[in-house]
Structures are given as structure tokens and as C-alpha cells.
Design an enzyme around this catalytic site. Structure first.
Site, PDB file in Angstrom:
ATOM      1  N   GLY A  47      37.954   6.986  90.950  1.00 22.37           N
ATOM      2  CA  GLY A  47      37.995   6.101  92.114  1.00 22.37           C
ATOM      3  C   GLY A  47      39.380   6.204  92.703  1.00 22.37           C
ATOM      4  O   GLY A  47      39.898   7.299  92.895  1.00 22.37           O
ATOM      5  N   GLU A  48      40.007   5.086  92.933  1.00 21.16           N
ATOM      6  CA  GLU A  48      41.360   5.075  93.485  1.00 21.16           C
ATOM      7  C   GLU A  48      42.260   4.367  92.466  1.00 21.16           C
ATOM      8  O   GLU A  48      42.118   3.171  92.247  1.00 21.16           O
ATOM      9  CB  GLU A  48      41.335   4.361  94.841  1.00 21.16           C
ATOM     10  CG  GLU A  48      42.643   4.364  95.569  1.00 21.16           C
ATOM     11  CD  GLU A  48      43.271   5.746  95.657  1.00 21.16           C
ATOM     12  OE1 GLU A  48      42.607   6.680  96.137  1.00 21.16           O
ATOM     13  OE2 GLU A  48      44.433   5.891  95.217  1.00 21.16           O
ATOM     14  N   SER A  49      43.167   5.139  91.856  1.00 28.89           N
ATOM     15  CA  SER A  49      43.956   4.575  90.757  1.00 28.89           C
ATOM     16  C   SER A  49      44.825   3.401  91.200  1.00 28.89           C
ATOM     17  O   SER A  49      45.067   2.471  90.426  1.00 28.89           O
ATOM     18  CB  SER A  49      44.820   5.654  90.114  1.00 28.89           C
ATOM     19  OG  SER A  49      45.719   6.215  91.055  1.00 28.89           O
ATOM     20  N   CYS A  72      39.500  11.173  85.943  1.00 29.71           N
ATOM     21  CA  CYS A  72      40.173  11.289  87.234  1.00 29.71           C
ATOM     22  C   CYS A  72      41.141  10.123  87.480  1.00 29.71           C
ATOM     23  O   CYS A  72      42.192  10.082  86.847  1.00 29.71           O
ATOM     24  CB  CYS A  72      39.136  11.454  88.345  1.00 29.71           C
ATOM     25  SG  CYS A  72      39.828  12.256  89.797  1.00 29.71           S
ATOM     26  N   ARG A 118      49.386  12.915  90.839  1.00 30.18           N
ATOM     27  CA  ARG A 118      48.246  12.508  91.668  1.00 30.18           C
ATOM     28  C   ARG A 118      48.009  13.519  92.792  1.00 30.18           C
ATOM     29  O   ARG A 118      48.943  14.106  93.312  1.00 30.18           O
ATOM     30  CB  ARG A 118      48.484  11.143  92.306  1.00 30.18           C
ATOM     31  CG  ARG A 118      48.482  10.004  91.320  1.00 30.18           C
ATOM     32  CD  ARG A 118      48.728   8.697  92.037  1.00 30.18           C
ATOM     33  NE  ARG A 118      47.656   8.362  92.958  1.00 30.18           N
ATOM     34  CZ  ARG A 118      47.845   7.766  94.132  1.00 30.18           C
ATOM     35  NH1 ARG A 118      49.054   7.485  94.562  1.00 30.18           N
ATOM     36  NH2 ARG A 118      46.817   7.482  94.892  1.00 30.18           N
ATOM     37  N   ILE A 132      37.521  15.970  92.436  1.00 36.35           N
ATOM     38  CA  ILE A 132      37.566  15.263  93.723  1.00 36.35           C
ATOM     39  C   ILE A 132      38.948  14.631  93.889  1.00 36.35           C
ATOM     40  O   ILE A 132      39.279  13.673  93.194  1.00 36.35           O
ATOM     41  CB  ILE A 132      36.467  14.176  93.792  1.00 36.35           C
ATOM     42  CG1 ILE A 132      35.086  14.802  93.561  1.00 36.35           C
ATOM     43  CG2 ILE A 132      36.523  13.454  95.139  1.00 36.35           C
ATOM     44  CD1 ILE A 132      33.974  13.788  93.360  1.00 36.35           C
ATOM     45  N   ARG A 133      39.730  15.184  94.777  1.00 37.70           N
ATOM     46  CA  ARG A 133      41.125  14.714  94.945  1.00 37.70           C
ATOM     47  C   ARG A 133      41.749  14.473  93.571  1.00 37.70           C
ATOM     48  O   ARG A 133      42.298  13.418  93.271  1.00 37.70           O
ATOM     49  CB  ARG A 133      41.192  13.440  95.795  1.00 37.70           C
ATOM     50  CG  ARG A 133      40.829  13.699  97.243  1.00 37.70           C
ATOM     51  CD  ARG A 133      41.074  12.487  98.122  1.00 37.70           C
ATOM     52  NE  ARG A 133      42.493  12.239  98.253  1.00 37.70           N
ATOM     53  CZ  ARG A 133      43.053  11.033  98.168  1.00 37.70           C
ATOM     54  NH1 ARG A 133      42.332   9.964  97.927  1.00 37.70           N
ATOM     55  NH2 ARG A 133      44.339  10.885  98.327  1.00 37.70           N
ATOM     56  N   HIS A 145      34.941  15.034  86.838  1.00 37.30           N
ATOM     57  CA  HIS A 145      33.912  13.986  86.791  1.00 37.30           C
ATOM     58  C   HIS A 145      32.626  14.442  86.092  1.00 37.30           C
ATOM     59  O   HIS A 145      31.650  14.760  86.772  1.00 37.30           O
ATOM     60  CB  HIS A 145      33.540  13.567  88.212  1.00 37.30           C
ATOM     61  CG  HIS A 145      34.631  12.881  88.961  1.00 37.30           C
ATOM     62  ND1 HIS A 145      34.803  11.515  88.949  1.00 37.30           N
ATOM     63  CD2 HIS A 145      35.616  13.374  89.740  1.00 37.30           C
ATOM     64  CE1 HIS A 145      35.845  11.192  89.700  1.00 37.30           C
ATOM     65  NE2 HIS A 145      36.353  12.303  90.188  1.00 37.30           N
ATOM     66  N   GLU A 152      30.451  12.633  84.887  1.00 32.50           N
ATOM     67  CA  GLU A 152      29.396  11.655  85.211  1.00 32.50           C
ATOM     68  C   GLU A 152      28.652  12.007  86.491  1.00 32.50           C
ATOM     69  O   GLU A 152      27.625  11.413  86.790  1.00 32.50           O
ATOM     70  CB  GLU A 152      30.001  10.238  85.302  1.00 32.50           C
ATOM     71  CG  GLU A 152      30.844   9.943  86.533  1.00 32.50           C
ATOM     72  CD  GLU A 152      32.259  10.533  86.450  1.00 32.50           C
ATOM     73  OE1 GLU A 152      32.558  11.302  85.514  1.00 32.50           O
ATOM     74  OE2 GLU A 152      33.055  10.227  87.364  1.00 32.50           O
TER      75      GLU A 152
HETATM   76  N1  GLN Z   1      43.119  10.632  94.099  1.00 32.97           N
HETATM   77  C1  GLN Z   1      42.673   9.501  93.328  1.00 32.97           C
HETATM   78  C2  GLN Z   1      43.858   8.672  92.826  1.00 32.97           C
HETATM   79  O1  GLN Z   1      44.959   9.013  93.010  1.00 32.97           O
HETATM   80  C3  GLN Z   1      41.814   9.936  92.166  1.00 32.97           C
HETATM   81  C4  GLN Z   1      40.547  10.580  92.681  1.00 32.97           C
HETATM   82  C5  GLN Z   1      39.347  10.370  91.825  1.00 32.97           C
HETATM   83  O2  GLN Z   1      39.309   9.556  90.914  1.00 32.97           O
HETATM   84  N2  GLN Z   1      38.298  11.094  92.144  1.00 32.97           N
HETATM   85  O3  GLN Z   1      43.630   7.656  92.231  1.00 32.97           O
END
Ligand code: GLN
Length: 190
Positions: A46-48, A78, A108, A137-138, A174, A176
Site C-alpha cells: 500500500g502506501e508506507s 512491499c 522507497r 508495484i512502485r 506482491h 498476494e
Molecule cells: N511505493 C510505496 C511506498 O513507498 C510502496 C508500494 C507498494 O506497496 N506497492 O510505500
């Protein structure tokens, strides 16, 4: 054994579904009291920065930190891997709250804007053959690991994408989001 999925933000539902598929009834963790029942915790992607802020706000940071790697096995995927790392490079300006207990340095968004997302088969020796589908993903990059950390998988260029320190597991991709549940099964055995 009771497995929790941190359910503050990110791809919570996907982890819950994999666990149910392999016969585990997961607990959604949102509040400190939910931790009492579990001995394993998955921190989703997600977004850390958001997950870290919510961990702090809901007073989950300290209780997780106190047990992680001991009587609580923790797997970060991630963003979850970023939250586990002792050192975060390119963290949000002004800092971001993290659990910060696994001996590794994570950068990151390390793959830049062009390659923010990609898929590639991963050789993960502890999971045997065939290769594991890797969905990035990113994604962050594990730039360095401490002496206690075992590297579980690398990209062909040497980039570390999965690592383990005792009962702590970090993957920058990921599992999952795929049909392959071997990494989930591996975590359940830690
Ligand atoms: N770029 C996100 C972050 O810095 C991590 C991306 C992800 O969990 N798919 O948190």
C-alpha cells in the site's frame, strides 16, 4: 496458530483471500486488542507513509515492535517491507513512522518512474521450482542487509527482493496478487 492481516490501508483483502484459500481463518488487525489473539502478522502493500501514520495513531506501533520476531512472526510485502526496515532511504520528507526492526536498508520507489511496475519470474530457492511470479508495484529495493539477514531472492541484476531474519520476512513484491501461495505457506512455517 492465528494469523492477522494489518487492515489499515493497502491490499488487505487480497492477503485475506489467499489465507482463506489455503485453509487459514485470518484476523483483521485494526486496534491493539486485535493483536492479543495472533501469533503471525502480515503487513500488506500500500502506501508506507499512510500505514505508518495509522499504526502510530491507533497505538499499534509499540505493541508490534515489542513482539515482532519473537512471539509474533511478521511478514511485510512491499510497503510492509519498508515498515519493517531499520533504515529507510528516500523516506517521506520530515520522516515517516516505521516499525524499524529488521536489519536492512530499504530504498522507497527505487525502480524510478519508467519501471514503476513490472512482472518477472523469481528464483526463490527456499520455495523450490518453478520460479515464483514476481509482481512489483512502485516497489522498494532492499539495498543492504545485516549479518542476521538471509537473502531469499534476487533479481538477475543482484537486487535483493526477499529476505528473512528469523521470524521476520520481507518481500518487495506482491505474492498476494498471484495464484501462487507458496510464499504464504512459507510464512506460516516460520
Ligand atoms: N511505493 C510505496 C511506498 O513507498 C510502496 C508500494 C507498494 O506497496 N506497492 O510505500
Amino acid at each position: 496458530m492465528t494469523v492477522g492481516v494489518l487492515a489499515l490501508q493497502g491490499d488487505v483483502r487480497e492477503h485475506l483471500e489467499v489465507l482463506k484459500r489455503i485453509g487459514v481463518a485470518p484476523v483483521e488487525v485494526r486496534l491493539p486488542q486485535h493483536l492479543a489473539a495472533i501469533d503471525r502478522l502480515i503487513i500488506p502493500g500500500g502506501e508506507s507513509t499512510t500505514i505508518g501514520r495509522l499504526l502510530y495513531r491507533y497505538q499499534l506501533l509499540e505493541p508490534i515492535r515489542a513482539r515482532a520476531g519473537r512471539d509474533l512472526a511478521v511478514w511485510g510485502t512491499c510497503a510492509g517491507a519498508i515498515l519493517l526496515a531499520a533504515e529507510v532511504l528516500d523516506a517521506k520528507q520530515g520522516g515517516q513512522p516505521t516499525i524499524g526492526i529488521m536489519e536492512m536498508t530499504v530504498r522507497r520507489n527505487a525502480y524510478g518512474s519508467q519501471l514503476e511496475s513490472f512482472e518477472t519470474p523469481l528464483v526463490v530457492p527456499v520455495l523450490g521450482t518453478p520460479p515464483l511470479p514476481g509482481v512489483f508495484i512502485r516497489a522498494p529495493l532492499i539495498e543492504a542487509v545485516g549479518r542476521e539477514v538471509e537473502v531469499l531472492a534476487r533479481l538477475p541484476d543482484g537486487a535483493i527482493v526477499a529476505a528473512r531474519q528469523g521470524r521476520l520476512l520481507a518481500t518487495t513484491f506482491h505474492p498476494e496478487l498471484t495464484d501462487d501461495d507458496r510464499m504464504h505457506r512459507y510464512f506460516l512455517e516460520l
